[in-house]
Design an enzyme around this catalytic site. Sequence first.
Site, PDB file in Angstrom:
ATOM      1  N   LYS A   1      -2.505   7.057   0.997  1.00 61.59           N
ATOM      2  CA  LYS A   1      -2.349   7.411   2.544  1.00 61.59           C
ATOM      3  C   LYS A   1      -1.326   8.515   2.240  1.00 61.59           C
ATOM      4  O   LYS A   1      -0.020   8.189   2.520  1.00 61.59           O
ATOM      5  CB  LYS A   1      -1.878   6.259   3.135  1.00 61.59           C
ATOM      6  CG  LYS A   1      -2.733   6.197   4.550  1.00 61.59           C
ATOM      7  CD  LYS A   1      -2.177   4.797   5.383  1.00 61.59           C
ATOM      8  CE  LYS A   1      -2.114   4.847   6.542  1.00 61.59           C
ATOM      9  NZ  LYS A   1      -3.360   5.365   7.444  1.00 61.59           N
TER      10      LYS A   1
ATOM     11  N   GLU B   1     -16.249   7.213   6.119  1.00 62.38           N
ATOM     12  CA  GLU B   1     -15.128   6.514   7.112  1.00 62.38           C
ATOM     13  C   GLU B   1     -14.993   7.426   8.146  1.00 62.38           C
ATOM     14  O   GLU B   1     -15.293   8.763   7.947  1.00 62.38           O
ATOM     15  CB  GLU B   1     -13.947   6.215   6.479  1.00 62.38           C
ATOM     16  CG  GLU B   1     -12.907   7.068   5.941  1.00 62.38           C
ATOM     17  CD  GLU B   1     -11.856   6.617   5.231  1.00 62.38           C
ATOM     18  OE1 GLU B   1     -11.305   5.385   5.691  1.00 62.38           O
ATOM     19  OE2 GLU B   1     -11.061   7.408   4.473  1.00 62.38           O
TER      20      GLU B   1
ATOM     21  N   ARG C   1       0.913  -1.035  -0.115  1.00 62.36           N
ATOM     22  CA  ARG C   1      -0.038  -0.006   0.022  1.00 62.36           C
ATOM     23  C   ARG C   1       0.738   1.250   0.076  1.00 62.36           C
ATOM     24  O   ARG C   1       0.278   2.280  -0.459  1.00 62.36           O
ATOM     25  CB  ARG C   1      -0.943   0.011   1.545  1.00 62.36           C
ATOM     26  CG  ARG C   1      -2.125   1.201   1.284  1.00 62.36           C
ATOM     27  CD  ARG C   1      -3.099   0.823   2.245  1.00 62.36           C
ATOM     28  NE  ARG C   1      -2.761   1.308   3.622  1.00 62.36           N
ATOM     29  CZ  ARG C   1      -3.446   0.875   4.751  1.00 62.36           C
ATOM     30  NH1 ARG C   1      -4.584   0.545   4.467  1.00 62.36           N
ATOM     31  NH2 ARG C   1      -2.718   1.109   5.749  1.00 62.36           N
TER      32      ARG C   1
HETATM   33  N1  PXG Z   1      -9.516   5.331   7.121  1.00 64.92           N
HETATM   34  C1  PXG Z   1      -8.265   6.174   7.302  1.00 64.92           C
HETATM   35  C2  PXG Z   1      -8.693   7.722   6.717  1.00 64.92           C
HETATM   36  C3  PXG Z   1      -7.051   5.919   8.145  1.00 64.92           C
HETATM   37  O1  PXG Z   1      -6.113   6.797   7.909  1.00 64.92           O
HETATM   38  C4  PXG Z   1      -8.049   3.761   8.354  1.00 64.92           C
HETATM   39  C5  PXG Z   1      -9.168   4.131   7.556  1.00 64.92           C
HETATM   40  C6  PXG Z   1      -7.823   2.155   8.696  1.00 64.92           C
HETATM   41  O2  PXG Z   1      -7.171   1.488   7.850  1.00 64.92           O
HETATM   42  P1  PXG Z   1      -5.833   0.240   8.296  1.00 64.92           P
HETATM   43  O3  PXG Z   1      -5.443  -0.102   6.925  1.00 64.92           O
HETATM   44  O4  PXG Z   1      -4.908   0.916   9.289  1.00 64.92           O
HETATM   45  O5  PXG Z   1      -6.931  -0.816   8.882  1.00 64.92           O
HETATM   46  C7  PXG Z   1      -6.895   4.721   8.502  1.00 64.92           C
HETATM   47  C8  PXG Z   1      -5.671   4.164   9.185  1.00 64.92           C
HETATM   48  C9  PXG Z   1      -2.430   7.317  13.157  1.00 64.92           C
HETATM   49  C10 PXG Z   1      -2.758   6.030  12.537  1.00 64.92           C
HETATM   50  O6  PXG Z   1      -1.219   7.506  13.600  1.00 64.92           O
HETATM   51  C11 PXG Z   1      -3.609   6.148  11.442  1.00 64.92           C
HETATM   52  C12 PXG Z   1      -4.180   4.999  10.829  1.00 64.92           C
HETATM   53  C13 PXG Z   1      -3.543   4.000  10.912  1.00 64.92           C
HETATM   54  C14 PXG Z   1      -2.514   4.130  11.975  1.00 64.92           C
HETATM   55  C15 PXG Z   1      -2.309   5.013  12.729  1.00 64.92           C
HETATM   56  O7  PXG Z   1      -3.183   8.206  13.275  1.00 64.92           O
HETATM   57  N2  PXG Z   1      -5.113   5.153   9.789  1.00 64.92           N
END
Ligand code: PXG
Length: 285
Positions: free
Chosen positions: A151, A184, A52
Amino acid sequence: MAPRIWLNGNLVERSEAVIPVFDHGLLYGDGVFEGIRSYKGKVFRLEKHVRRLFDSANGIRLAIPWTAEEVTEAILETLKANPLPDAYIRVVVTRGEGRLGLEPFCCCKPNMFVIVDKIVLYPRELYENGLDIITAATMRNHPNAVNPRLKSLNYLNNILAKIEAIDAGVLEAVMLNHLGYVAECTGDNIFIVMGGRLFTPPIAAGILEGITRDEIIDIARKSRVEVREENLTRQDLYTADECFLTGTAAEVVPVVRIDNRTIGAGKPGPLTRRLAREFHRRTRR
Ligand code: PXG
């Protein structure tokens, strides 16, 4: 022991892990990142996260000057240098140092760093009692703007929604897309349970394709729970039997109130609990 940061190929002390002020990651949010977890010293779904990261970089025309194998190695090396039983791993690749002005291709060398630390997103008791969230007025990025699948280092849109949540006295906000459908939360995907079926917005609704989301869909299908990726409205959330959020940092968090409407019985539902338990098992085995 002070944390050691992987920066462009070297493990350095935190005080030496610095990025120039002319880095376009800082000047323009021009860069990409990943948030990854390790459990009992083992990185969860590392391959998917690295893929990713490269997909995000490709989306913004950023050529990472390391191979996927080298990025993987950098993550494992940083984890070894910072032995925590359960760690949060942040990988960041910026466009690199350049001149003032948007032009990205004058930055000839991307900067990459890896941080290994701890992360606590929500207090422990919320996993038992459930979270109270609101719908934000700030909408999720239009998929034809910076696509939410990327991301990117530019999370201001989500930060604005997070501020709305904090102003409303809650910890998280659900964002709608440009069509008014549920997208989301600011850093988590969202699921609801209705009539024993699991519903979550499709990728085309303009969301990050969460790795935890994929895992929950897989767990549900393997236990013969029907999963539908469908457009959802706010009213669908209000009338759901159960609701929960998923993310790498948050894992599975039950939601019990949305915009002051009580969801289901007002406590974490049975399917939410079952999926959370199975997810916990998968991450620690
Ligand atoms: N939506 C958004 C906008 C995100 O940023 C997710 C969904 C969940 O995705 P995953 O692949 O983690 O299941 C995310 C993930 C942080 C932090 O430091 C943010 C995320 C993941 C880990 C840490 O704020 N966002």
